[in-house]
Scaffold this active site. Structure first.
Site, PDB file in Angstrom:
ATOM      1  CE  LYS A 173      -1.578   3.019   2.679  1.00  0.00           C
ATOM      2  NZ  LYS A 173      -1.687   4.184   1.803  1.00  0.00           N
ATOM      3  N   GLY A 226       7.348   5.434   7.946  1.00  0.00           N
ATOM      4  CA  GLY A 226       6.410   6.542   8.110  1.00  0.00           C
ATOM      5  C   GLY A 226       6.602   7.193   9.454  1.00  0.00           C
ATOM      6  CB  SER A 227       4.476   9.510  11.316  1.00  0.00           C
ATOM      7  OG  SER A 227       3.291   8.758  11.416  1.00  0.00           O
ATOM      8  N   GLY A 231       3.712   4.252  13.294  1.00  0.00           N
ATOM      9  CA  GLY A 231       4.585   3.105  13.560  1.00  0.00           C
ATOM     10  C   GLY A 231       4.285   2.456  14.904  1.00  0.00           C
ATOM     11  CD  GLU A 248      14.382   1.830   8.816  1.00  0.00           C
ATOM     12  OE1 GLU A 248      14.835   2.900   9.251  1.00  0.00           O
ATOM     13  OE2 GLU A 248      14.967   0.751   8.939  1.00  0.00           O
ATOM     14  CB  CYS A 282      13.239  10.169   7.721  1.00  0.00           C
ATOM     15  SG  CYS A 282      14.273   9.372   6.490  1.00  0.00           S
ATOM     16  CD  GLU A 381       9.695  13.474  11.475  1.00  0.00           C
ATOM     17  OE1 GLU A 381       8.644  12.858  11.690  1.00  0.00           O
ATOM     18  OE2 GLU A 381      10.634  13.019  10.790  1.00  0.00           O
TER      19      GLU A 381
HETATM   20  P1  NAP Z   1       2.470   8.365   7.874  1.00  0.00           P
HETATM   21  O1  NAP Z   1       1.345   9.315   8.002  1.00  0.00           O
HETATM   22  O2  NAP Z   1       2.807   7.525   9.045  1.00  0.00           O
HETATM   23  O3  NAP Z   1       2.106   7.451   6.611  1.00  0.00           O
HETATM   24  C1  NAP Z   1       2.989   6.490   6.099  1.00  0.00           C
HETATM   25  C2  NAP Z   1       2.191   5.413   5.383  1.00  0.00           C
HETATM   26  O4  NAP Z   1       1.359   4.751   6.329  1.00  0.00           O
HETATM   27  C3  NAP Z   1       1.246   5.947   4.303  1.00  0.00           C
HETATM   28  O5  NAP Z   1       1.135   4.996   3.287  1.00  0.00           O
HETATM   29  C4  NAP Z   1      -0.068   6.060   5.069  1.00  0.00           C
HETATM   30  O6  NAP Z   1      -1.208   6.033   4.231  1.00  0.00           O
HETATM   31  C5  NAP Z   1       0.007   4.809   5.923  1.00  0.00           C
HETATM   32  N1  NAP Z   1      -0.805   4.837   7.131  1.00  0.00           N
HETATM   33  C6  NAP Z   1      -1.266   5.904   7.825  1.00  0.00           C
HETATM   34  N2  NAP Z   1      -1.958   5.484   8.922  1.00  0.00           N
HETATM   35  C7  NAP Z   1      -1.916   4.132   8.905  1.00  0.00           C
HETATM   36  C8  NAP Z   1      -2.431   3.118   9.761  1.00  0.00           C
HETATM   37  N3  NAP Z   1      -3.129   3.406  10.862  1.00  0.00           N
HETATM   38  N4  NAP Z   1      -2.203   1.833   9.451  1.00  0.00           N
HETATM   39  C9  NAP Z   1      -1.477   1.488   8.362  1.00  0.00           C
HETATM   40  N5  NAP Z   1      -0.980   2.412   7.500  1.00  0.00           N
HETATM   41  C10 NAP Z   1      -1.179   3.714   7.785  1.00  0.00           C
HETATM   42  O7  NAP Z   1       3.809   9.105   7.440  1.00  0.00           O
HETATM   43  P2  NAP Z   1       3.990  10.138   6.225  1.00  0.00           P
HETATM   44  O8  NAP Z   1       3.442  11.444   6.642  1.00  0.00           O
HETATM   45  O9  NAP Z   1       3.525   9.531   4.953  1.00  0.00           O
HETATM   46  O10 NAP Z   1       5.568  10.184   6.110  1.00  0.00           O
HETATM   47  C11 NAP Z   1       6.348  11.055   6.845  1.00  0.00           C
HETATM   48  C12 NAP Z   1       6.997  10.336   8.012  1.00  0.00           C
HETATM   49  O11 NAP Z   1       7.785   9.255   7.530  1.00  0.00           O
HETATM   50  C13 NAP Z   1       7.951  11.214   8.777  1.00  0.00           C
HETATM   51  O12 NAP Z   1       7.784  10.971  10.146  1.00  0.00           O
HETATM   52  C14 NAP Z   1       9.316  10.750   8.315  1.00  0.00           C
HETATM   53  O13 NAP Z   1      10.359  11.017   9.219  1.00  0.00           O
HETATM   54  C15 NAP Z   1       9.068   9.292   8.130  1.00  0.00           C
HETATM   55  N6  NAP Z   1      10.072   8.690   7.241  1.00  0.00           N
HETATM   56  C16 NAP Z   1      10.994   7.837   7.790  1.00  0.00           C
HETATM   57  C17 NAP Z   1      11.994   7.297   6.988  1.00  0.00           C
HETATM   58  C18 NAP Z   1      13.020   6.345   7.560  1.00  0.00           C
HETATM   59  O14 NAP Z   1      13.598   5.589   6.800  1.00  0.00           O
HETATM   60  N7  NAP Z   1      13.277   6.352   8.860  1.00  0.00           N
HETATM   61  C19 NAP Z   1      12.046   7.622   5.628  1.00  0.00           C
HETATM   62  C20 NAP Z   1      11.096   8.493   5.114  1.00  0.00           C
HETATM   63  C21 NAP Z   1      10.108   9.013   5.931  1.00  0.00           C
HETATM   64  P3  NAP Z   1      -1.778   7.412   3.603  1.00  0.00           P
HETATM   65  O15 NAP Z   1      -0.743   7.900   2.687  1.00  0.00           O
HETATM   66  O16 NAP Z   1      -3.004   6.989   2.912  1.00  0.00           O
HETATM   67  O17 NAP Z   1      -2.016   8.327   4.776  1.00  0.00           O
END
Ligand code: NAP
Length: 489
Positions: A173, A226-227, A231, A248, A282, A381
């Site tokens: 997804k 993701g966030s 996570g 991650e 990130c 963040e």
């Molecule tokens: P996010 O809101 O956590 O979303 C990430 C993914 O998870 C998206 O596909 C999202 O779908 C999905 N998602 C949201 N809620 C969910 C749930 N309850 N169950 C399962 N899946 C769910 O994060 P983001 O805003 O897209 O990304 C930014 C974050 O990613 C930042 O915190 C950044 O630091 C982190 N990040 C970390 C790394 C690393 O390698 N450490 C790399 C890049 C980014 P939708 O898109 O439909 O909301």
């Protein structure tokens, strides 16, 4: 406008819901594509198709699986420019960066393909005579992959390529803001000869579709980037189901600037770390911990360079800083500006939503000075072009401030003193430490990931890439012809 169904069992098939959503260019607000939203039944169908495909794919010798990846890397290279342009339209970051994102996908594809002829286990000794001991790596099964929007091709590739070469099949997804580049990546893999059903794509909100993937009982492992908030929730749900999960998550990455630093080099690093990808990495440098001795000079030079950054469409070669991803992210950044001011930080420059002649989501590169290490803007963040300058009076204090967050992804120190550099390597709590370079710019043959709230101990890429997607089996081969008992005989 292109319309996408779900990709299940090698076919584009209608979803069980009658819902769709739109993929929007964050600079121009043009609609790029519409996509069908998956329902729970669709996720179940995708998992069934993945298990069916697993039977053959997991039996395919790894060097043959790797050939698909080698071919995919070649196709990605041929289409690099076209994919980079599409990525800038979909995600907003400037063209040199989207070229880098596609290049990272190519690099990890080649690196993972090389693993097809390695996948190394161990051979070791036995405490008993005429007994042979080894470990082998085996695929996990069907893996659920959930990705964010900020690296639309590199992050999916980091996960897909090692998982595939290891013999797993996938239900994925992608982020709802950037599904197109994942679709393009999967199209490339299919063109390279991947069997139908080995990768399946379901689209739609994390709140429904992502949750359905996490809860699907036949999915053996979840690989999530993701966030922190999402996570944590995923980890809790996977714990209840005893499902393997690799996370991650976010970062609040510090750059330490010591009194002996090369100031111009440090300014280059902070500009790139804080405002590259509009701060939406990130590994973005969101805290600059600067020694009192050089604080004024550093701040003056950083301010000068920040105020001439050009904001605009990432396709325009004159643009330095593109849009942020969407309206809710824009509001979140604006909210943090008020939080910082209310906490008593000094807003040196930026701080406002701006309009470079386009209707999209633009925010001024922003610097806060006189930031206290416990302020929310130094702890949480923000994920936008906002950097906080925190003054310190020595290395120990700098390291203490660097470690004073719940995250631990990337970090950096600018110094000419080798002892300071090695103390920072030893003492900073982070998965990555750069010396005299910014917090961003990972290479795929080194492990990537973080400590504390940034993850749960897994690493991606590098020699750890395969570990995330395999189970280790210990094999004991007794050729003594009698029952031998370890620890007893
Ligand atoms: P996010 O809101 O956590 O979303 C990430 C993914 O998870 C998206 O596909 C999202 O779908 C999905 N998602 C949201 N809620 C969910 C749930 N309850 N169950 C399962 N899946 C769910 O994060 P983001 O805003 O897209 O990304 C930014 C974050 O990613 C930042 O915190 C950044 O630091 C982190 N990040 C970390 C790394 C690393 O390698 N450490 C790399 C890049 C980014 P939708 O898109 O439909 O909301």
């Amino acid at each position: 406008m292109q319309e996408y169904k779900l990709f299940i069992g090698g076919e584009w098939t209608d979803s069980a819901t009658d819902k769709t959503f739109y993929d929007i260019n964050p600079a121009t607000l043009d609609t790029l594509a519409s996509l069908q939203v998956a329902g729970k039944d669709d996720v179940d169908r995708a998992v069934e198709a993945a298990w069916e495909a697993f039977k053959t794919w997991s039996e395919t010798p790894p060097p043959k699986r790797a050939m698909v990846l080698f071919r995919a890397a070649r196709i990605l290279e041929e289409r690099k420019e076209e994919l980079a342009v599409l990525m800038t339209q979909e995600m907003g970051k400037v063209l040199p960066e989207t070229r880098g994102d596609v290049q990272e996908a190519i690099d990890i594809t080649l690196y993972a393909a090389g693993e097809g002829r390695r996948m190394l286990g161990e051979t070791t000794t036995s405490e008993l005579k005429d007994k042979f001991c080894m470990t082998v790596l085996q695929p996990i099964g069907v893996i659920g992959v959930i990705t964010p929007w900020n690296f639309p091709m590199a992050i999916p590739a980091w996960k897909l390529m090692p998982a595939l070469v290891a013999g797993n099949s996938i239900v994925m997804k992608p982020a709802s803001d950037t599904p197109l580049l994942t679709i393009k990546l999967v199209e490339v893999l299919m063109e390279a000869g991947l069997s139908p059903g080995v990768i399946n794509l379901v689209f739609g909100p994390g709140e429904t579709v992502g949750k359905a993937v996490v809860h699907q009982p036949e999915i053996r492992a979840i690989s999530f980037t993701g966030s922190l908030e999402t996570g944590k929730w995923i980890m809790g749900e996977c714990a209840k189901a005893m499902k393997r999960v690799s996370l991650e998550l976010g970062g609040k990455n510090p750059i330490i600037i010591m009194g002996d630093a090369d100031i111009d080099l440090a300014v280059d690093g902070v500009l790139w770390g804080a405002f590259g990808t509009t701060g939406q990495r990130c590994t973005a440098a969101s805290r600059v911990i600067v020694h009192e001795e050089v604080k004024d000079e550093f701040t003056k030079r950083l301010l000068g360079r920040t105020q001439v950054l050009r904001i605009g469409n990432g396709l325009d070669p004159k643009t330095d800083v593109g849009p942020v991803i969407n309206e809710s992210q824009l509001s979140k950044i604006e909210k943090y500006i008020h939080i910082g001011q209310n906490e008593g930080a000094n807003l040196l420059t930026g701080g406002k939503i701006t309009n470079p002649g386009l209707p999209g989501f633009f925010f001024e590169p922003t610097i806060f000075t006189d930031v206290g290490p416990d302020m929310r803007i130094a702890q949480e963040e923000i994920f936008g072009p906002v950097v906080s300058l925190i003054p310190v009076s020595g290395l120990d204090e700098a390291i203490e401030v660097a470690n004073n967050t719940s995250y631990g992804l990337s970090s950096s120190i600018y110094t000419r003193d080798i002892s300071s550099a090695f103390r920072a390597i030893k003492k900073i709590e982070a998965g990555i430490t750069y010396i005299n370079s910014s917090t961003i710019g990972a290479e795929v043959h080194l492990s990537f990931g973080g400590v504390k709230g940034t993850g749960n101990g897994f690493r991606e890429a590098g020699t750890d890439a395969i570990k995330e997607f395999t189970e280790v089996k210990a094999v004991y081969f007794d050729y003594s012809g009698k029952l031998q008992k370890a620890q007893i005989d």
